[in-house]
Design a protein around this motif. Sequence first.
Motif, PDB file in Angstrom:
ATOM      1  N   MET A 335       0.443  -1.031   0.033  1.00 30.05           N
ATOM      2  CA  MET A 335       0.098  -0.095   0.256  1.00 30.05           C
ATOM      3  C   MET A 335       0.802   1.058  -0.162  1.00 30.05           C
ATOM      4  O   MET A 335       0.238   2.104  -0.667  1.00 30.05           O
ATOM      5  CB  MET A 335      -0.703  -0.076   1.303  1.00 30.05           C
ATOM      6  N   THR A 336       2.004   1.110   0.977  1.00 29.11           N
ATOM      7  CA  THR A 336       2.567   2.234   1.317  1.00 29.11           C
ATOM      8  C   THR A 336       3.506   2.076  -0.163  1.00 29.11           C
ATOM      9  O   THR A 336       4.796   3.350   0.080  1.00 29.11           O
ATOM     10  CB  THR A 336       3.733   2.008   2.107  1.00 29.11           C
ATOM     11  N   GLY A 337       4.072   1.346  -0.457  1.00 33.17           N
ATOM     12  CA  GLY A 337       5.058   1.329  -2.674  1.00 33.17           C
ATOM     13  C   GLY A 337       6.605   1.061  -1.934  1.00 33.17           C
ATOM     14  O   GLY A 337       7.250   1.593  -2.465  1.00 33.17           O
ATOM     15  N   LYS A 338       6.845   0.864  -0.478  1.00 27.53           N
ATOM     16  CA  LYS A 338       7.768   0.688  -0.232  1.00 27.53           C
ATOM     17  C   LYS A 338       8.478  -0.519  -0.152  1.00 27.53           C
ATOM     18  O   LYS A 338       7.352  -1.914  -0.009  1.00 27.53           O
ATOM     19  CB  LYS A 338       7.910   1.057   1.404  1.00 27.53           C
ATOM     20  N   SER A 339       9.557  -0.754   0.704  1.00 24.57           N
ATOM     21  CA  SER A 339      10.421  -2.466   0.223  1.00 24.57           C
ATOM     22  C   SER A 339      10.023  -2.572   1.725  1.00 24.57           C
ATOM     23  O   SER A 339      10.786  -1.228   2.751  1.00 24.57           O
ATOM     24  CB  SER A 339      11.579  -2.252  -0.796  1.00 24.57           C
ATOM     25  N   MET A 340      11.250  -3.323   2.112  1.00 27.32           N
ATOM     26  CA  MET A 340      11.265  -3.715   3.549  1.00 27.32           C
ATOM     27  C   MET A 340      12.627  -2.674   3.834  1.00 27.32           C
ATOM     28  O   MET A 340      12.556  -2.611   4.798  1.00 27.32           O
ATOM     29  CB  MET A 340      11.449  -5.293   3.959  1.00 27.32           C
ATOM     30  N   GLN A 341      13.145  -2.905   3.130  1.00 27.42           N
ATOM     31  CA  GLN A 341      14.813  -2.468   3.074  1.00 27.42           C
ATOM     32  C   GLN A 341      14.461  -0.816   3.065  1.00 27.42           C
ATOM     33  O   GLN A 341      14.895  -0.212   4.291  1.00 27.42           O
ATOM     34  CB  GLN A 341      15.773  -2.783   1.750  1.00 27.42           C
ATOM     35  N   GLU A 342      13.623  -0.543   2.820  1.00 27.74           N
ATOM     36  CA  GLU A 342      13.506   1.180   2.817  1.00 27.74           C
ATOM     37  C   GLU A 342      12.793   1.093   3.800  1.00 27.74           C
ATOM     38  O   GLU A 342      13.142   1.944   5.659  1.00 27.74           O
ATOM     39  CB  GLU A 342      12.631   1.702   1.678  1.00 27.74           C
ATOM     40  N   LEU A 343      11.738   0.502   4.669  1.00 27.72           N
ATOM     41  CA  LEU A 343      11.458   0.258   5.967  1.00 27.72           C
ATOM     42  C   LEU A 343      12.173   0.463   7.202  1.00 27.72           C
ATOM     43  O   LEU A 343      11.958   0.815   7.817  1.00 27.72           O
ATOM     44  CB  LEU A 343      10.471  -0.736   6.074  1.00 27.72           C
ATOM     45  N   ARG A 344      13.266  -0.536   6.408  1.00 24.09           N
ATOM     46  CA  ARG A 344      14.247  -0.851   7.565  1.00 24.09           C
ATOM     47  C   ARG A 344      15.121   0.264   8.203  1.00 24.09           C
ATOM     48  O   ARG A 344      15.624   1.292   8.988  1.00 24.09           O
ATOM     49  CB  ARG A 344      15.049  -1.925   7.488  1.00 24.09           C
ATOM     50  N   ASP A 345      15.368   1.396   7.318  1.00 24.42           N
ATOM     51  CA  ASP A 345      15.801   2.553   6.561  1.00 24.42           C
ATOM     52  C   ASP A 345      15.833   3.396   7.356  1.00 24.42           C
ATOM     53  O   ASP A 345      15.864   4.545   8.603  1.00 24.42           O
ATOM     54  CB  ASP A 345      16.367   2.600   5.678  1.00 24.42           C
ATOM     55  N   GLU A 346      14.160   3.216   7.370  1.00 28.96           N
ATOM     56  CA  GLU A 346      13.624   4.597   8.100  1.00 28.96           C
ATOM     57  C   GLU A 346      13.232   4.533   9.507  1.00 28.96           C
ATOM     58  O   GLU A 346      13.038   5.121  10.708  1.00 28.96           O
ATOM     59  CB  GLU A 346      11.612   4.262   7.792  1.00 28.96           C
ATOM     60  N   LYS A 347      13.818   3.440  10.343  1.00 29.75           N
ATOM     61  CA  LYS A 347      13.738   3.132  11.539  1.00 29.75           C
ATOM     62  C   LYS A 347      14.852   2.832  12.358  1.00 29.75           C
ATOM     63  O   LYS A 347      15.218   3.127  13.214  1.00 29.75           O
ATOM     64  CB  LYS A 347      13.129   1.405  11.668  1.00 29.75           C
ATOM     65  N   LYS A 348      15.814   3.013  11.534  1.00 33.39           N
ATOM     66  CA  LYS A 348      17.226   2.989  11.824  1.00 33.39           C
ATOM     67  C   LYS A 348      17.735   4.560  12.945  1.00 33.39           C
ATOM     68  O   LYS A 348      18.121   3.822  13.942  1.00 33.39           O
ATOM     69  CB  LYS A 348      17.910   3.154  10.898  1.00 33.39           C
ATOM     70  N   GLU A 349      17.467   5.413  12.707  1.00 38.59           N
ATOM     71  CA  GLU A 349      17.999   6.069  13.254  1.00 38.59           C
ATOM     72  C   GLU A 349      17.162   6.128  15.441  1.00 38.59           C
ATOM     73  O   GLU A 349      17.728   6.670  15.826  1.00 38.59           O
ATOM     74  CB  GLU A 349      17.348   7.833  12.844  1.00 38.59           C
ATOM     75  N   ASP A 350      16.131   5.830  15.038  1.00 42.73           N
ATOM     76  CA  ASP A 350      15.662   5.891  16.433  1.00 42.73           C
ATOM     77  C   ASP A 350      15.554   4.600  17.135  1.00 42.73           C
ATOM     78  O   ASP A 350      16.503   4.350  17.893  1.00 42.73           O
ATOM     79  CB  ASP A 350      13.790   5.008  16.300  1.00 42.73           C
ATOM     80  N   ALA A 351      16.005   3.788  16.279  1.00 40.44           N
ATOM     81  CA  ALA A 351      16.330   2.403  16.464  1.00 40.44           C
ATOM     82  C   ALA A 351      18.212   2.364  17.881  1.00 40.44           C
ATOM     83  O   ALA A 351      18.636   1.959  18.509  1.00 40.44           O
ATOM     84  CB  ALA A 351      16.774   0.679  16.002  1.00 40.44           C
ATOM     85  N   GLU A 352      18.814   3.253  16.682  1.00 39.03           N
ATOM     86  CA  GLU A 352      20.387   3.637  17.008  1.00 39.03           C
ATOM     87  C   GLU A 352      19.868   4.752  18.724  1.00 39.03           C
ATOM     88  O   GLU A 352      21.118   4.272  19.241  1.00 39.03           O
ATOM     89  CB  GLU A 352      19.985   4.371  16.360  1.00 39.03           C
ATOM     90  N   LYS A 353      19.054   5.371  17.885  1.00 37.81           N
ATOM     91  CA  LYS A 353      18.701   5.721  20.054  1.00 37.81           C
ATOM     92  C   LYS A 353      18.369   5.292  21.336  1.00 37.81           C
ATOM     93  O   LYS A 353      18.785   4.989  22.034  1.00 37.81           O
ATOM     94  CB  LYS A 353      17.380   7.213  19.251  1.00 37.81           C
TER      95      LYS A 353
END
Length: 427
Positions: A335-353
């Motif tokens: 539905m969002t037209g994203k790949s799994m890697q793009e979803l993971r990249d979006e979550k990376k900054e919060d994960a690092e924090k």
Amino acid sequence: MKAELIKKEGNVVNFKLTIDNDKFEAAINKAYNKNKGRFNIAGFRKGKAPRSIIENNYGKGVFYEEAIDIVFPEVYPSALDELNLAPIDRPSIDVEEISKDNGLVLVVEVEVQPEFELGQYKGIEVAKVDYNVTEEEVDAKLKELQERASRLVDSDKEIENGDTANIDFEGFKDDVAFEGGKAEGHNLVIGSGSFIPGFEDQLIGKKAGEEVDVNVTFPADYHAEELAGAPVVFKVKINGVKVKELPELNDEFAQDTTEFDTLAELRADVKAKAEEEAAAKAKGEERNAVVDAVVANTEIEVPETMVNAQIDNSIMELNYSLQYQGFSIEQLLEMTGKSMQELRDEKKEDAEKSVKASLVIDAIAKAENVEVTEEEVQAEVAKMAEAYNMTLDQIKEALKPSDLEDIKGQLRIRKTIDFLVENAVIA
């Protein structure tokens, strides 16, 4: 068992783990008893051949791999304690030696938590947070209670925003009905935005019994490729219209819907609860500000392994949440037209924090000897039983040892943050 550090490069540690011969022999015997039924040896019934005969036929090391799998988990935690290591990934193992004199000698490589110097964490200054509850906010909360007590009644008036229309509809693209575009007796709240943009607007002003052609265009990013960006026509029949009927806000409303006798009493209670919520929100924001400031004072090179593990957990939680709503992670990506890697990249900054914060809090807990007692764990379990409407025995039976460890870990984090807040300057 003996553990000896070989080298440490960055966050990767190599150490030698020596397991005496008697212990390894016991593990070999366990492996033999577990696997002897797999071997067919001439002159012996299946599963009855002695270990020595099997080793003569298949090699002395036939049970070594299984024996290592048995003995390593038994000694690995003690080795970590002895060397004071906190692993963040699974270890890799190389066999250096197997002999009667030296037993089993393994070389273990594992990535561990990074070493770092804590920055300032006492006397942190953060701004005090205040939330004043206004009369308008109290009015809004009373309005919510009024909305909850509302009921839908049939009406013959023209449809307006907020009304509920019961409709039959069927969608056509190029005069051909398309799959998934038909329903009967569907209740649609006008203005909810639950249908394609423009659909609900074209029902405003219509009445029960009317039929209308609704012309809309599917969004360009619509998940069904054959409909994305396509103009379509929905043939709609309006079966009925219901409007929301709100009770009057007065003493009778208070008596009928709450334990209070007057609207004034209800209003005072709503305001008091809103002030409690505001105070809790302010306290939560102050605690977060203290933690953020403490974490910012410490320099850490956050290991990629820990970040990826945190992203994995975040995506797993998202998937659970979607499944609860009847969706899947694959549907979300479509539905969002994203790949799994793009979803993971979006979550990376919060994960690092998140990882950095957990490392800093854990280091402070160790530095300040923050401990959690068994009584504190049991008190928390009792609170959980009350929250889930279970007896203490029921929840104790449901909790696994790993769950209790998680509870203990969360309490340790909470106590450490309490310590930071108590030693902070909030003004």
